[in-house]
Scaffold this motif. Sequence first.
Motif, PDB file in Angstrom:
ATOM      1  N   HIS A 296      -4.574   1.059  -0.423  1.00 10.43           N
ATOM      2  CA  HIS A 296      -4.091  -0.076  -1.189  1.00 10.43           C
ATOM      3  C   HIS A 296      -4.429   0.275  -2.698  1.00 10.43           C
ATOM      4  CE1 HIS A 296      -3.464  -2.926   2.047  1.00 10.43           C
ATOM      5  NE2 HIS A 296      -4.481  -2.153   2.577  1.00 10.43           N
ATOM      6  N   PRO A 297      -3.844  -0.296  -3.694  1.00 14.46           N
ATOM      7  CA  PRO A 297      -3.753  -0.219  -5.052  1.00 14.46           C
ATOM      8  C   PRO A 297      -5.302   0.278  -5.638  1.00 14.46           C
ATOM      9  CG  PRO A 297      -2.292  -1.984  -4.827  1.00 14.46           C
ATOM     10  CD  PRO A 297      -2.910  -1.789  -3.661  1.00 14.46           C
ATOM     11  N   GLU A 298      -6.267  -0.423  -5.094  1.00 12.98           N
ATOM     12  CA  GLU A 298      -7.529  -0.094  -5.648  1.00 12.98           C
ATOM     13  C   GLU A 298      -8.228   1.209  -5.186  1.00 12.98           C
ATOM     14  OE1 GLU A 298      -7.827  -3.024  -2.179  1.00 12.98           O
ATOM     15  OE2 GLU A 298      -6.612  -3.049  -3.923  1.00 12.98           O
ATOM     16  N   GLN A 299      -7.744   1.640  -4.052  1.00 12.04           N
ATOM     17  CA  GLN A 299      -8.186   2.660  -3.317  1.00 12.04           C
ATOM     18  C   GLN A 299      -7.462   4.016  -3.697  1.00 12.04           C
ATOM     19  OE1 GLN A 299      -6.966   1.076   0.644  1.00 12.04           O
ATOM     20  NE2 GLN A 299      -9.146   1.104   1.050  1.00 12.04           N
ATOM     21  N   PHE A 300      -6.649   4.052  -4.734  1.00 17.92           N
ATOM     22  CA  PHE A 300      -6.046   5.363  -5.279  1.00 17.92           C
ATOM     23  C   PHE A 300      -5.858   5.488  -6.699  1.00 17.92           C
ATOM     24  CE2 PHE A 300      -2.330   3.087  -4.496  1.00 17.92           C
ATOM     25  CZ  PHE A 300      -1.538   3.223  -5.591  1.00 17.92           C
TER      26      PHE A 300
ATOM     27  N   ILE B 212       8.110  -3.988  -2.924  1.00 20.16           N
ATOM     28  CA  ILE B 212       6.769  -3.721  -2.893  1.00 20.16           C
ATOM     29  C   ILE B 212       6.087  -5.037  -3.675  1.00 20.16           C
ATOM     30  CG2 ILE B 212       6.678  -1.585  -2.302  1.00 20.16           C
ATOM     31  CD1 ILE B 212       5.831  -0.977  -5.113  1.00 20.16           C
ATOM     32  N   SER B 213       4.711  -5.178  -3.260  1.00 19.04           N
ATOM     33  CA  SER B 213       3.962  -6.166  -4.130  1.00 19.04           C
ATOM     34  C   SER B 213       3.923  -6.042  -5.566  1.00 19.04           C
ATOM     35  CB  SER B 213       2.541  -6.313  -3.579  1.00 19.04           C
ATOM     36  OG  SER B 213       1.849  -5.465  -4.019  1.00 19.04           O
ATOM     37  N   SER B 214       3.573  -7.087  -6.481  1.00 20.84           N
ATOM     38  CA  SER B 214       3.438  -7.042  -7.656  1.00 20.84           C
ATOM     39  C   SER B 214       2.167  -5.809  -8.226  1.00 20.84           C
ATOM     40  CB  SER B 214       3.459  -8.165  -8.250  1.00 20.84           C
ATOM     41  OG  SER B 214       2.079  -8.755  -7.922  1.00 20.84           O
ATOM     42  N   ASP B 215       1.272  -5.978  -7.312  1.00 20.73           N
ATOM     43  CA  ASP B 215       0.166  -5.213  -7.439  1.00 20.73           C
ATOM     44  C   ASP B 215       0.395  -3.812  -7.418  1.00 20.73           C
ATOM     45  OD1 ASP B 215      -1.662  -7.450  -7.749  1.00 20.73           O
ATOM     46  OD2 ASP B 215      -2.613  -7.298  -5.720  1.00 20.73           O
ATOM     47  N   MET B 216       1.438  -3.304  -6.425  1.00 17.54           N
ATOM     48  CA  MET B 216       1.672  -2.085  -6.339  1.00 17.54           C
ATOM     49  C   MET B 216       2.750  -1.495  -7.341  1.00 17.54           C
ATOM     50  SD  MET B 216       0.457  -0.391  -4.002  1.00 17.54           S
ATOM     51  CE  MET B 216       1.329   1.068  -3.707  1.00 17.54           C
ATOM     52  N   VAL B 217       3.571  -2.510  -7.931  1.00 14.50           N
ATOM     53  CA  VAL B 217       4.247  -2.244  -8.978  1.00 14.50           C
ATOM     54  C   VAL B 217       3.580  -1.981 -10.258  1.00 14.50           C
ATOM     55  CG1 VAL B 217       6.032  -3.199 -10.559  1.00 14.50           C
ATOM     56  CG2 VAL B 217       6.456  -3.498  -8.228  1.00 14.50           C
ATOM     57  N   ASN B 218       2.602  -2.696 -10.501  1.00 20.00           N
ATOM     58  CA  ASN B 218       1.561  -2.450 -11.725  1.00 20.00           C
ATOM     59  C   ASN B 218       1.051  -1.445 -11.569  1.00 20.00           C
ATOM     60  OD1 ASN B 218       2.547  -4.965 -12.968  1.00 20.00           O
ATOM     61  ND2 ASN B 218       0.925  -6.135 -11.785  1.00 20.00           N
TER      62      ASN B 218
ATOM     63  N   CYS C 129       0.949  -1.289   0.002  1.00 17.29           N
ATOM     64  CA  CYS C 129      -0.012  -0.007  -0.031  1.00 17.29           C
ATOM     65  C   CYS C 129       1.044   1.273   0.013  1.00 17.29           C
ATOM     66  CB  CYS C 129      -0.954   0.139   1.249  1.00 17.29           C
ATOM     67  SG  CYS C 129       0.032   0.043   2.605  1.00 17.29           S
ATOM     68  N   LEU C 130       0.202   2.414  -0.047  1.00 18.27           N
ATOM     69  CA  LEU C 130       0.862   3.532   0.241  1.00 18.27           C
ATOM     70  C   LEU C 130       0.345   4.196   1.600  1.00 18.27           C
ATOM     71  CD1 LEU C 130       0.072   5.778  -3.018  1.00 18.27           C
ATOM     72  CD2 LEU C 130       2.209   4.423  -2.715  1.00 18.27           C
ATOM     73  N   ALA C 131       1.311   4.704   2.132  1.00 19.39           N
ATOM     74  CA  ALA C 131       0.964   4.962   3.780  1.00 19.39           C
ATOM     75  C   ALA C 131       1.233   6.447   3.793  1.00 19.39           C
ATOM     76  CB  ALA C 131       1.770   4.286   4.705  1.00 19.39           C
TER      77      ALA C 131
END
Length: 102
Positions: free
Chosen positions: A40-44, A88-94, A29-31
């Motif tokens: 989390h990626p789907e929240q921004f 970071i997770s692959s979701d964040m990288v993407n 996530c971004l903090a």
Amino acid sequence: MKQFKTLTDALTDLRERGYVYDFNLAENCLACKELNLMLHPEQFAIKEFYRFEGMTDPADNAILYGIESNAGVKGVLVNAYGFYADTISSDMVNKLRTVPNE
């Protein structure tokens, strides 16, 4: 998209346009410590981004992201090129590779 000579100029412009919070990368996530907020990626959405390349030192390369949460919280993330790939997770990288929403 605007053009800026320096990272500082771009940060100043974004702040003047309401991107007032600082986000940091976490694994999934971004903090934002100031707001005690984790996105989390789907929240921004990435609304805009700017790349800066160091004249003599590749370590000076950075990307500045203008971030907006689904709830309207706006802030910035400054990240070195490629730094996040191993941490970071692959979701964040993407997510960070996506084109800003128009």
